[in-house]
Design a protein around this motif. Structure first.
Motif, PDB file in Angstrom:
ATOM      1  N   PHE A 653     -14.403   5.905  14.522  1.00 37.65           N
ATOM      2  CA  PHE A 653     -13.641   6.777  13.622  1.00 37.65           C
ATOM      3  C   PHE A 653     -12.534   5.983  12.933  1.00 37.65           C
ATOM      4  O   PHE A 653     -12.351   6.044  11.715  1.00 37.65           O
ATOM      5  CB  PHE A 653     -13.071   7.941  14.437  1.00 37.65           C
ATOM      6  N   THR A 654     -11.804   5.209  13.701  1.00 39.57           N
ATOM      7  CA  THR A 654     -10.701   4.413  13.166  1.00 39.57           C
ATOM      8  C   THR A 654     -11.195   3.389  12.148  1.00 39.57           C
ATOM      9  O   THR A 654     -10.635   3.250  11.060  1.00 39.57           O
ATOM     10  CB  THR A 654      -9.966   3.704  14.313  1.00 39.57           C
ATOM     11  N   ASP A 655     -12.251   2.677  12.512  1.00 35.94           N
ATOM     12  CA  ASP A 655     -12.785   1.647  11.616  1.00 35.94           C
ATOM     13  C   ASP A 655     -13.240   2.249  10.292  1.00 35.94           C
ATOM     14  O   ASP A 655     -13.078   1.634   9.227  1.00 35.94           O
ATOM     15  CB  ASP A 655     -13.958   0.931  12.283  1.00 35.94           C
ATOM     16  N   PHE A 656     -13.803   3.447  10.344  1.00 34.51           N
ATOM     17  CA  PHE A 656     -14.212   4.144   9.120  1.00 34.51           C
ATOM     18  C   PHE A 656     -13.009   4.582   8.305  1.00 34.51           C
ATOM     19  O   PHE A 656     -12.880   4.245   7.119  1.00 34.51           O
ATOM     20  CB  PHE A 656     -15.078   5.351   9.481  1.00 34.51           C
ATOM     21  N   GLN A 657     -12.113   5.323   8.932  1.00 34.85           N
ATOM     22  CA  GLN A 657     -11.064   5.979   8.159  1.00 34.85           C
ATOM     23  C   GLN A 657     -10.085   4.992   7.538  1.00 34.85           C
ATOM     24  O   GLN A 657      -9.576   5.225   6.434  1.00 34.85           O
ATOM     25  CB  GLN A 657     -10.308   6.979   9.036  1.00 34.85           C
ATOM     26  N   LEU A 658      -9.827   3.890   8.208  1.00 36.87           N
ATOM     27  CA  LEU A 658      -8.894   2.914   7.646  1.00 36.87           C
ATOM     28  C   LEU A 658      -9.478   2.174   6.445  1.00 36.87           C
ATOM     29  O   LEU A 658      -8.758   1.438   5.765  1.00 36.87           O
ATOM     30  CB  LEU A 658      -8.454   1.919   8.722  1.00 36.87           C
ATOM     31  N   GLN A 659     -10.758   2.379   6.156  1.00 39.11           N
ATOM     32  CA  GLN A 659     -11.359   1.785   4.959  1.00 39.11           C
ATOM     33  C   GLN A 659     -11.330   2.724   3.763  1.00 39.11           C
ATOM     34  O   GLN A 659     -11.597   2.299   2.636  1.00 39.11           O
ATOM     35  CB  GLN A 659     -12.812   1.386   5.238  1.00 39.11           C
ATOM     36  N   VAL A 660     -11.040   4.001   3.986  1.00 36.29           N
ATOM     37  CA  VAL A 660     -11.062   4.966   2.886  1.00 36.29           C
ATOM     38  C   VAL A 660      -9.779   4.845   2.080  1.00 36.29           C
ATOM     39  O   VAL A 660      -8.677   4.808   2.638  1.00 36.29           O
ATOM     40  CB  VAL A 660     -11.239   6.395   3.428  1.00 36.29           C
ATOM     41  N   GLN A 661      -9.932   4.793   0.757  1.00 34.85           N
ATOM     42  CA  GLN A 661      -8.795   4.508  -0.124  1.00 34.85           C
ATOM     43  C   GLN A 661      -8.439   5.688  -1.020  1.00 34.85           C
ATOM     44  O   GLN A 661      -9.258   6.570  -1.271  1.00 34.85           O
ATOM     45  CB  GLN A 661      -9.117   3.292  -1.005  1.00 34.85           C
ATOM     46  N   LEU A 662      -7.208   5.660  -1.504  1.00 37.37           N
ATOM     47  CA  LEU A 662      -6.765   6.622  -2.511  1.00 37.37           C
ATOM     48  C   LEU A 662      -7.284   6.207  -3.887  1.00 37.37           C
ATOM     49  O   LEU A 662      -7.478   5.015  -4.148  1.00 37.37           O
ATOM     50  CB  LEU A 662      -5.237   6.685  -2.549  1.00 37.37           C
ATOM     51  N   PRO A 663      -7.488   7.154  -4.779  1.00 36.52           N
ATOM     52  CA  PRO A 663      -7.938   6.810  -6.129  1.00 36.52           C
ATOM     53  C   PRO A 663      -6.789   6.249  -6.961  1.00 36.52           C
ATOM     54  O   PRO A 663      -5.619   6.312  -6.552  1.00 36.52           O
ATOM     55  CB  PRO A 663      -8.404   8.159  -6.684  1.00 36.52           C
ATOM     56  N   PRO A 664      -7.094   5.706  -8.130  1.00 33.27           N
ATOM     57  CA  PRO A 664      -6.020   5.275  -9.042  1.00 33.27           C
ATOM     58  C   PRO A 664      -5.179   6.473  -9.478  1.00 33.27           C
ATOM     59  O   PRO A 664      -5.623   7.622  -9.421  1.00 33.27           O
ATOM     60  CB  PRO A 664      -6.788   4.683 -10.235  1.00 33.27           C
ATOM     61  N   ASP A 711       5.558  -3.552  -2.784  1.00 28.97           N
ATOM     62  CA  ASP A 711       5.100  -4.938  -2.663  1.00 28.97           C
ATOM     63  C   ASP A 711       3.579  -4.892  -2.567  1.00 28.97           C
ATOM     64  O   ASP A 711       3.016  -4.710  -1.492  1.00 28.97           O
ATOM     65  CB  ASP A 711       5.712  -5.613  -1.432  1.00 28.97           C
ATOM     66  N   ALA A 712       2.924  -5.037  -3.713  1.00 33.87           N
ATOM     67  CA  ALA A 712       1.467  -4.910  -3.747  1.00 33.87           C
ATOM     68  C   ALA A 712       0.784  -5.949  -2.869  1.00 33.87           C
ATOM     69  O   ALA A 712      -0.286  -5.689  -2.313  1.00 33.87           O
ATOM     70  CB  ALA A 712       0.977  -5.031  -5.189  1.00 33.87           C
ATOM     71  N   SER A 713       1.396  -7.108  -2.720  1.00 34.21           N
ATOM     72  CA  SER A 713       0.767  -8.156  -1.905  1.00 34.21           C
ATOM     73  C   SER A 713       0.715  -7.766  -0.437  1.00 34.21           C
ATOM     74  O   SER A 713      -0.112  -8.268   0.321  1.00 34.21           O
ATOM     75  CB  SER A 713       1.525  -9.476  -2.074  1.00 34.21           C
ATOM     76  N   GLN A 714       1.610  -6.865  -0.003  1.00 32.67           N
ATOM     77  CA  GLN A 714       1.614  -6.380   1.363  1.00 32.67           C
ATOM     78  C   GLN A 714       1.014  -4.984   1.489  1.00 32.67           C
ATOM     79  O   GLN A 714       0.944  -4.432   2.594  1.00 32.67           O
ATOM     80  CB  GLN A 714       3.061  -6.356   1.902  1.00 32.67           C
ATOM     81  N   GLY A 715       0.625  -4.394   0.361  1.00 31.08           N
ATOM     82  CA  GLY A 715       0.090  -3.039   0.394  1.00 31.08           C
ATOM     83  C   GLY A 715       1.165  -1.991   0.561  1.00 31.08           C
ATOM     84  O   GLY A 715       0.893  -0.881   1.035  1.00 31.08           O
ATOM     85  N   PHE A 716       2.405  -2.295   0.152  1.00 31.01           N
ATOM     86  CA  PHE A 716       3.516  -1.357   0.276  1.00 31.01           C
ATOM     87  C   PHE A 716       3.684  -0.599  -1.048  1.00 31.01           C
ATOM     88  O   PHE A 716       4.031  -1.199  -2.066  1.00 31.01           O
ATOM     89  CB  PHE A 716       4.823  -2.083   0.601  1.00 31.01           C
ATOM     90  N   PHE A 717       3.448   0.703  -1.007  1.00 31.92           N
ATOM     91  CA  PHE A 717       3.638   1.543  -2.184  1.00 31.92           C
ATOM     92  C   PHE A 717       4.503   2.734  -1.791  1.00 31.92           C
ATOM     93  O   PHE A 717       4.065   3.874  -1.769  1.00 31.92           O
ATOM     94  CB  PHE A 717       2.294   1.984  -2.754  1.00 31.92           C
ATOM     95  N   ASP A 818       2.734   3.463  -8.742  1.00 39.08           N
ATOM     96  CA  ASP A 818       1.717   2.426  -8.629  1.00 39.08           C
ATOM     97  C   ASP A 818       0.881   2.638  -7.363  1.00 39.08           C
ATOM     98  O   ASP A 818       1.331   3.236  -6.386  1.00 39.08           O
ATOM     99  CB  ASP A 818       2.390   1.059  -8.578  1.00 39.08           C
ATOM    100  N   THR A 819      -0.367   2.159  -7.400  1.00 41.96           N
ATOM    101  CA  THR A 819      -1.261   2.291  -6.258  1.00 41.96           C
ATOM    102  C   THR A 819      -1.989   0.972  -6.014  1.00 41.96           C
ATOM    103  O   THR A 819      -1.787  -0.012  -6.733  1.00 41.96           O
ATOM    104  CB  THR A 819      -2.309   3.396  -6.484  1.00 41.96           C
ATOM    105  N   ASP A 820      -2.877   0.983  -5.033  1.00 48.57           N
ATOM    106  CA  ASP A 820      -3.664  -0.206  -4.689  1.00 48.57           C
ATOM    107  C   ASP A 820      -4.668  -0.566  -5.779  1.00 48.57           C
ATOM    108  O   ASP A 820      -5.188  -1.676  -5.791  1.00 48.57           O
ATOM    109  CB  ASP A 820      -4.436   0.024  -3.388  1.00 48.57           C
ATOM    110  N   LEU A 821      -4.975   0.386  -6.659  1.00 51.35           N
ATOM    111  CA  LEU A 821      -5.953   0.177  -7.722  1.00 51.35           C
ATOM    112  C   LEU A 821      -5.304   0.431  -9.075  1.00 51.35           C
ATOM    113  O   LEU A 821      -4.513   1.372  -9.232  1.00 51.35           O
ATOM    114  CB  LEU A 821      -7.148   1.119  -7.553  1.00 51.35           C
ATOM    115  N   ALA A 822      -5.645  -0.387 -10.051  1.00 51.23           N
ATOM    116  CA  ALA A 822      -5.127  -0.190 -11.403  1.00 51.23           C
ATOM    117  C   ALA A 822      -5.698   1.099 -11.982  1.00 51.23           C
ATOM    118  O   ALA A 822      -6.813   1.510 -11.634  1.00 51.23           O
ATOM    119  CB  ALA A 822      -5.498  -1.377 -12.287  1.00 51.23           C
ATOM    120  N   PRO A 823      -4.970   1.753 -12.874  1.00 45.17           N
ATOM    121  CA  PRO A 823      -5.453   3.035 -13.421  1.00 45.17           C
ATOM    122  C   PRO A 823      -6.746   2.922 -14.213  1.00 45.17           C
ATOM    123  O   PRO A 823      -7.428   3.922 -14.419  1.00 45.17           O
ATOM    124  CB  PRO A 823      -4.287   3.503 -14.304  1.00 45.17           C
ATOM    125  N   ILE A 824      -7.118   1.731 -14.634  1.00 44.10           N
ATOM    126  CA  ILE A 824      -8.344   1.550 -15.413  1.00 44.10           C
ATOM    127  C   ILE A 824      -9.591   1.637 -14.544  1.00 44.10           C
ATOM    128  O   ILE A 824     -10.704   1.854 -15.059  1.00 44.10           O
ATOM    129  CB  ILE A 824      -8.311   0.188 -16.156  1.00 44.10           C
TER     130      ILE A 824
END
Length: 933
Positions: A653-664, A711-717, A818-824
């Motif tokens: 469950f953990t391995d799956f859920q930690l891979q799911v991302q938010l949209p742009p 800090d996008a390099s650390q995944g901090f939003f 801002d998010t992990d993915l660019a709006p494009i």
């Protein structure tokens, strides 16, 4: 000038923080490799469709971004073609026998697929954010598509003249947040993304399902997470202390009393002061709590709870609105004979407090989170029918009288439905039960069915996650989409046996496929077969509700998460966390809104307080893996299972859920620039002026960005995983800020001492009962920014000069965060032989963003904003191309021809039948989507 009531607070803060400035290392999880696949967990809506002549079955392949086309014959299904479409397709509908429209949830688009010649996309329609469903209706066969009331395209100049287009008014009270885009397929125009006839706005939150009346003249649209007329009261409107019948006066308003209690947990440790969830009683027109107290003085809005809307398919006017259909509405279908409308839904019980056994607190929602229902709407009557009415929720697992066999008759998470042509039988896909429920429609409407008897007719389905149904009565078959194994099953209705299976190509990693069922499974992972993690975390996201899931029967635990401004907590709040100890996690935490399970991998510990940092598997401070693993106790305490899952199951469950991302972010400009207001907001947010604390001393005050790190390099939003003291009764974790736009819709708050913003006054009808911060009690981000901890003062807080203007600018920034993915990412356009003038500039934009450097930890670090893929029908097949920024050319998928230039690719589109569809896909996914076909 600083108000006198705050001078003592600031002086005490200075004294306390001078003694202790908390300094801790940053959270730095391991660097990830660039993935070839990103999981988004988009929920299926209408994943299957049958051509009108019954010869072809269409199935969306959500992870593969494609449409599978099967021929239907006596032997079953045979794959005819696979057509690349947009990202995360969730619905499909045929328009005649030779054209199919596909709704692409992440691409904010609709792919028009021609079956004449080489099956291919011939047009891409651009719509609002996160489209979900599509139907054709009306005399002219118009297309109706549900979307959220936001998204970059609704403000595009090409549709400025379309009624309903334009500013989504995200900061305006009383605006519907549900849109239905209407197109005339015979007149799509030559604009960038097609020209809709109108964008209809409905007074609800984001919509999901559509269906059509038997005569084709009425379209029904349903709000997805429509709510249940519950809301959270601001904590300061609940009188101090735990005397429920001692009224108090707060900023000029009288409130009926304190928290219902208990005042301590079972250990006798005092509980913190918290907010309170109330539910509107329509019979007496009062907001009431569990004690029956009237809280009308504390609520400044009304929730009409309009769930389903009837629309005239020809005039496009609203004919009716039906309230109180359910809390979360999944799918709809009409009876072809009687016209009765059926709505699959769940009804949440978030007004009931506490998880656990309910011994010390007296109440619990254990095993009774949300009831599985189908609501029938006929003759103006709304008739909810509980499909699991055989369950006795008063008996918990391991208690005398509990029936462990009852789960065999249960259905969970009801999605797609079909009705037989004679109108007598209804089939419903139970996503979390791996079954298809079968009901006599008359018994369903009359509520005379017995689940223990009816369940004998339920159809078990292999693979798991049945999400779509097609009834083929000519062949006496049922076709079932099963999401867990990404397949289409063929069921013989005479024997209820599975006679065929077509497995769709699946690029998902094995860890995603293997872990997904744990999120949804109610059959084996709950006590009664109805509750699952997805009962609240719908498709791994939010349910847009708050729940008080404290547990008075639990012990106080220790908070070891590093934090900011903690030195002042025990001085300014002697009863911080109830116990008076800044390092305590009190189990009676009060109402908390359901947080998304998406995009968590770089945000540290979980829950609003970060309290899953401590638990069954130990203490991990900032470790997301351990924190998620610690949710294992919820299977007993919340879902009511007699025992916990195995460690291996929880790790899957953990391995799956930690891979799911938010949209742009759909509010941010596609070129990733900021508006003038957003830029001013960022200038303050990331500037040198401290917004909180005191104006000097290391660790004694912080800028906005100093707490809510970017800090996008650390995944901090918005968060680096730490906690903070903000002069409220509990220490809370600093939250991420990527999805604030999803919480727009509740406007109206009473005035309280903690917020400088004035009383909103009566705001009338609103579409949401929960807003911002941990308890969902704050109506807008603007009000949150007026908290006394941000009060304009010398050297700290919002500027002394016109602070409200800066607050409004910061609010605009937060909505476009801002998010992990660019709006494009996800954006598409199809270049044809008629639209080069309008579509050409969008191709230019996609090329530009594919060259533009971008940083994202989940994408492996330094990448570009997107990988650009192009698809065109050449030589009898759809050929793929991937843009190479280094060579400034497109690489073909056959590997036998040289790279082609941008101009050469565009020239293909000048020939009829060679339309070129460009898609910006997540960086790293380009080779898989563009070339590996």
């Amino acid at each position: 000038m600083t108000p006198p009531r705050l001078r003592s607070i600031q002086k005490s803060l200075l004294a306390a923080l001078s003694l202790l400035a908390v300094m801790t290392p940053a959270f730095t999880p391991a660097e990830a490799a660039a993935p070839s696949f990103l999981a988004f967990e988009s929920g299926h809506v209408r994943p299957l469709a049958l051509s009108p002549d019954g010869t072809r079955l269409f199935a969306v392949n959500t992870p593969d971004n494609s449409l599978s086309i099967f021929t239907v014959g006596a032997a079953g299904l045979a794959l005819q073609a696979k057509v690349p479409v947009g990202l995360e397709p969730v619905a499909v509908a045929p328009r005649g026998n030779n054209e199919v429209w596909v709704v692409n949830h992440l691409s904010d688009s609709v792919s028009v697929v021609s079956l004449t010649g080489t099956p291919r996309v011939v047009r891409t329609l651009l719509v609002g954010d996160e489209p979900r469903d599509i139907v054709f209706a009306g005399t002219g066969g118009r297309a109706f598509i549900t979307t959220a009331h936001r998204g970059q395209h609704r403000t595009h100049s090409s549709i400025a003249g379309v009624p309903g287009a334009g500013d989504p008014q995200l900061t305006t009270p009383g605006v519907g947040r549900a849109d239905v885009w209407v197109f005339d397929p015979a007149s799509l125009g030559t604009t960038l993304g097609g020209t809709p006839v109108r964008i209809l706005n409905l007074f609800g939150d984001t919509p999901r399902a559509l269906t059509v009346s038997p005569d084709g003249q009425t379209v029904y649209a349903a709000v997805f997470k429509s709510g249940n007329q519950t809301t959270s009261l601001l904590e300061e409107t609940v009188c101090e202390g735990f005397n429920p019948y001692l009224p108090c006066l707060v900023n000029g308003s009288i409130y009926p009393g304190g928290s219902p209690g208990p005042a301590t947990n079972h250990q006798g440790v005092p509980a913190p002061e918290v907010a309170l969830i109330v539910k509107y009683n329509n019979q007496v027109n009062q907001w009431r709590d569990e004690l029956g107290r009237n809280w009308n003085n504390a609520v400044r809005f009304r929730l009409p709870d309009q769930d389903v809307f009837a629309l005239d398919a020809n005039t496009l006017g609203q004919k009716a609105a039906y309230p109180h259909v359910g809390t979360t509405l999944f799918n709809m279908v009409t009876n072809p004979v009687t016209g009765t409308l059926y709505v699959s839904n769940t009804e949440a019980f978030n007004h009931v407090r506490f998880e656990g056994p309910g011994n010390y607190g007296g109440t619990t929602v254990q095993g009774h989170l949300a009831e599985t229902r189908i609501t029938a709407i006929l003759g103006g009557s709304v008739l909810p029918r509980h499909l699991n009415k055989h369950l006795d929720y008063t008996k918990l697992a391991n208690e005398p009288g509990f029936d462990p066999a009852a789960k065999a008759h249960s259905l969970s998470m009801p999605l797609d439905m079909v009705v037989s042509r004679d109108g007598r039988k209804l089939y419903v896909a139970a996503y979390s039960s791996s079954k298809v429920g079968v009901f006599d429609t008359q018994a369903l409407e009359a509520d005379s069915f017995n689940p223990k008897v009816a369940s004998a007719a339920y159809i078990p389905v292999s693979g798991g996650g049945p999400s779509g149904l097609i009834l083929d009565e000519t062949r006496n078959r049922l076709y079932v989409m099963t999401r867990f194994d990404n397949a289409v099953k063929v069921i013989d209705l005479a024997t209820r046996a599975e006679t065929g299976k077509q497995v769709l190509a699946n690029p998902e990693p094995a860890s995603v496929v293997q872990g997904r069922p744990v999120l949804y499974d109610a059959s084996t992972l709950s006590a009664n077969g109805e509750a699952s993690c997805a009962s609240c975390h719908i498709f791994g996201d939010m349910d847009d509700l708050a729940w008080d899931l404290g547990n008075p029967d639990e012990d106080v635990t220790v908070n070891t998460i590093p934090g900011r401004l903690l030195g002042a907590a025990e001085l300014l709040k002697p009863h911080i966390n109830g116990s008076g100890n800044v390092e305590d996690f009190h189990p009676m935490k009060g109402p908390m809104t359901t947080q998304t399970l998406r995009g968590m991998v770089n945000s540290g510990a979980m829950h609003w307080r970060g309290d899953r940092s401590t638990g069954f598997f130990g203490v991990g401070q900032l470790d997301p893996n351990l924190s998620f693993m610690n949710f294992i106790v919820a299977f007993e305490g919340l879902l009511g299972r007699a025992s916990m899952p195995t460690v291996a199951e929880m790790q899957r469950f953990t391995d799956f859920q930690l891979q799911v991302q938010l949209p742009p972010n759909p509010v941010r400009n596609l070129d990733n620039t900021l508006t003038a207001a957003q830029q001013r907001g960022l200038n303050f947010y990331s500037g040198t002026r401290r917004s909180d604390g005191i104006p000097f001393g290391e660790g004694l005050g912080f800028t906005c960005e100093g707490c809510h790190r970017i800090d996008a390099s650390q995944g901090f939003f918005g968060t680096d995983g730490r906690v903070s003291f903000e002069n409220i009764p509990q220490i809370v974790k600093i939250p991420q800020l990527r999805n604030l736009y999803q919480k727009v819709g509740m406007f109206g708050n009473a005035t309280t001492p903690f917020f400088l913003a004035p009383d909103s006054g009566w705001q009338g009808d609103q579409v949401r009962g929960f807003g911002y911060v941990h308890d969902g009690a704050v109506d807008t981000t603007s009000r949150f920014l007026s908290a006394i901890v941000f009060i304009p003062s010398l050297g700290v807080g919002f500027p002394l000069n016109n602070p409200d203007a800066t607050r409004r600018d910061v609010e605009q920034l937060l909505l476009a965060f801002d998010t992990d993915l660019a709006p494009i990412v996800g954006q598409q356009v199809t270049l044809t032989n008629t639209n080069s003038a309008s579509a050409g500039p969008r191709v230019d934009l996609l090329l530009q963003r594919a060259r533009t450097p971008f940083t994202s930890k989940i994408l492996g670090g330094a990448v570009t904003e997107c990988d650009l893929v192009a698809k065109v029908a050449l030589g009898g097949r759809v050929k793929g191309f991937l843009f190479s920024p280094s060579s400034n050319a497109f690489t073909p998928d056959d590997g036998t021809t040289a790279n082609v230039t941008d101009a050469t690719l565009r020239n293909h589109a000048k020939t009829a039948g060679q339309e070129v569809t460009y898609t910006c896909v997540p960086p790293g996914s380009g080779p898989r989507i563009g070339l590996n076909r």
